[in-house]
Motif scaffolding. Sequence first.
Motif, PDB file in Angstrom:
ATOM      1  N   ASP A  37     -13.417  23.503 -77.506  1.00 26.47           N
ATOM      2  CA  ASP A  37     -12.287  24.133 -78.201  1.00 26.47           C
ATOM      3  C   ASP A  37     -11.301  24.701 -77.188  1.00 26.47           C
ATOM      4  N   PRO A  38     -10.018  24.648 -77.519  1.00 31.05           N
ATOM      5  CA  PRO A  38      -9.012  25.153 -76.595  1.00 31.05           C
ATOM      6  C   PRO A  38      -9.186  26.639 -76.285  1.00 31.05           C
ATOM      7  N   THR A  39      -9.568  27.435 -77.268  1.00 29.32           N
ATOM      8  CA  THR A  39      -9.790  28.853 -77.041  1.00 29.32           C
ATOM      9  C   THR A  39     -11.091  29.261 -77.708  1.00 29.32           C
ATOM     10  N   THR A  40     -11.921  29.964 -76.964  1.00 32.16           N
ATOM     11  CA  THR A  40     -13.196  30.440 -77.478  1.00 32.16           C
ATOM     12  C   THR A  40     -13.261  31.936 -77.271  1.00 32.16           C
ATOM     13  N   GLN A  41     -13.719  32.662 -78.282  1.00 31.38           N
ATOM     14  CA  GLN A  41     -13.944  34.087 -78.113  1.00 31.38           C
ATOM     15  C   GLN A  41     -15.419  34.294 -77.807  1.00 31.38           C
ATOM     16  N   VAL A  42     -15.684  34.968 -76.703  1.00 28.28           N
ATOM     17  CA  VAL A  42     -17.055  35.260 -76.298  1.00 28.28           C
ATOM     18  C   VAL A  42     -17.518  36.479 -77.087  1.00 28.28           C
ATOM     19  N   GLY A  43     -18.510  36.253 -77.960  1.00 26.89           N
ATOM     20  CA  GLY A  43     -19.048  37.334 -78.779  1.00 26.89           C
ATOM     21  C   GLY A  43     -20.353  37.857 -78.218  1.00 26.89           C
ATOM     22  N   VAL A  44     -20.845  38.908 -78.834  1.00 29.26           N
ATOM     23  CA  VAL A  44     -22.062  39.551 -78.351  1.00 29.26           C
ATOM     24  C   VAL A  44     -23.268  38.617 -78.440  1.00 29.26           C
ATOM     25  N   VAL A  45     -23.318  37.761 -79.462  1.00 29.76           N
ATOM     26  CA  VAL A  45     -24.454  36.831 -79.586  1.00 29.76           C
ATOM     27  C   VAL A  45     -24.468  35.871 -78.399  1.00 29.76           C
ATOM     28  N   LEU A  46     -23.308  35.374 -78.015  1.00 29.21           N
ATOM     29  CA  LEU A  46     -23.231  34.474 -76.859  1.00 29.21           C
ATOM     30  C   LEU A  46     -23.635  35.200 -75.573  1.00 29.21           C
ATOM     31  N   VAL A  47     -23.245  36.451 -75.448  1.00 29.63           N
ATOM     32  CA  VAL A  47     -23.629  37.241 -74.269  1.00 29.63           C
ATOM     33  C   VAL A  47     -25.150  37.371 -74.201  1.00 29.63           C
ATOM     34  N   VAL A  48     -25.769  37.728 -75.327  1.00 29.35           N
ATOM     35  CA  VAL A  48     -27.225  37.901 -75.357  1.00 29.35           C
ATOM     36  C   VAL A  48     -27.935  36.576 -75.079  1.00 29.35           C
ATOM     37  N   LEU A  49     -27.533  35.516 -75.782  1.00 30.01           N
ATOM     38  CA  LEU A  49     -28.210  34.224 -75.620  1.00 30.01           C
ATOM     39  C   LEU A  49     -28.042  33.663 -74.208  1.00 30.01           C
ATOM     40  N   THR A  50     -26.857  33.810 -73.636  1.00 33.63           N
ATOM     41  CA  THR A  50     -26.628  33.300 -72.286  1.00 33.63           C
ATOM     42  C   THR A  50     -27.461  34.067 -71.262  1.00 33.63           C
ATOM     43  N   THR A  51     -27.544  35.372 -71.432  1.00 35.36           N
ATOM     44  CA  THR A  51     -28.367  36.176 -70.523  1.00 35.36           C
ATOM     45  C   THR A  51     -29.828  35.757 -70.617  1.00 35.36           C
ATOM     46  N   LEU A  52     -30.343  35.641 -71.839  1.00 39.22           N
ATOM     47  CA  LEU A  52     -31.749  35.266 -72.029  1.00 39.22           C
ATOM     48  C   LEU A  52     -32.031  33.850 -71.534  1.00 39.22           C
ATOM     49  N   LEU A  53     -31.127  32.920 -71.825  1.00 36.78           N
ATOM     50  CA  LEU A  53     -31.321  31.532 -71.394  1.00 36.78           C
ATOM     51  C   LEU A  53     -31.299  31.429 -69.867  1.00 36.78           C
ATOM     52  N   THR A  54     -30.388  32.140 -69.255  1.00 31.53           N
ATOM     53  CA  THR A  54     -30.317  32.121 -67.787  1.00 31.53           C
ATOM     54  C   THR A  54     -31.616  32.629 -67.184  1.00 31.53           C
ATOM     55  N   PHE A  55     -32.129  33.729 -67.713  1.00 33.56           N
ATOM     56  CA  PHE A  55     -33.396  34.263 -67.210  1.00 33.56           C
ATOM     57  C   PHE A  55     -34.552  33.308 -67.480  1.00 33.56           C
ATOM     58  N   ALA A  56     -34.557  32.662 -68.637  1.00 34.65           N
ATOM     59  CA  ALA A  56     -35.647  31.740 -68.977  1.00 34.65           C
ATOM     60  C   ALA A  56     -35.678  30.551 -68.024  1.00 34.65           C
ATOM     61  N   VAL A  57     -34.524  29.949 -67.799  1.00 38.48           N
ATOM     62  CA  VAL A  57     -34.461  28.801 -66.882  1.00 38.48           C
ATOM     63  C   VAL A  57     -34.808  29.243 -65.464  1.00 38.48           C
TER      64      VAL A  57
END
Length: 125
Positions: A37-57
Amino acid sequence: DVVNANYVLGTTVANVALWAGGRAADVGFLVSPLTGDPTTQVGVVLVVLTTLLTFAVGSAVLALAARRSRRWVHVVMAAAAVFAVVSAGGPLSAAHDTATGALLAAMHLVTGVAFVATAARVRAR
């Protein structure tokens, strides 16, 4: 282990706090990624999931490294530190405003520092 879980939880809380503080200050958290998408709003769910996924990997790679040797754990630590710094450049270039870029880049660095601290505990064993 409990210490590792504490690092993950603490990092997630810190990143959510950065996001919440930004939203309270009217930061839009709008980014324009290279694809999608041309513009994406980073929401709290994306912040949480990205943090957890990064730690998991990262934890999976760290577990494999720890099976080989302490030297490999050190290599993973160094790679994680470099990755955190390099990846922090993404939000700086994709953000619609300076505050968004700075806060998202800070989240990358917070996650990287916490992961390296976790890896250091593994290396010390």
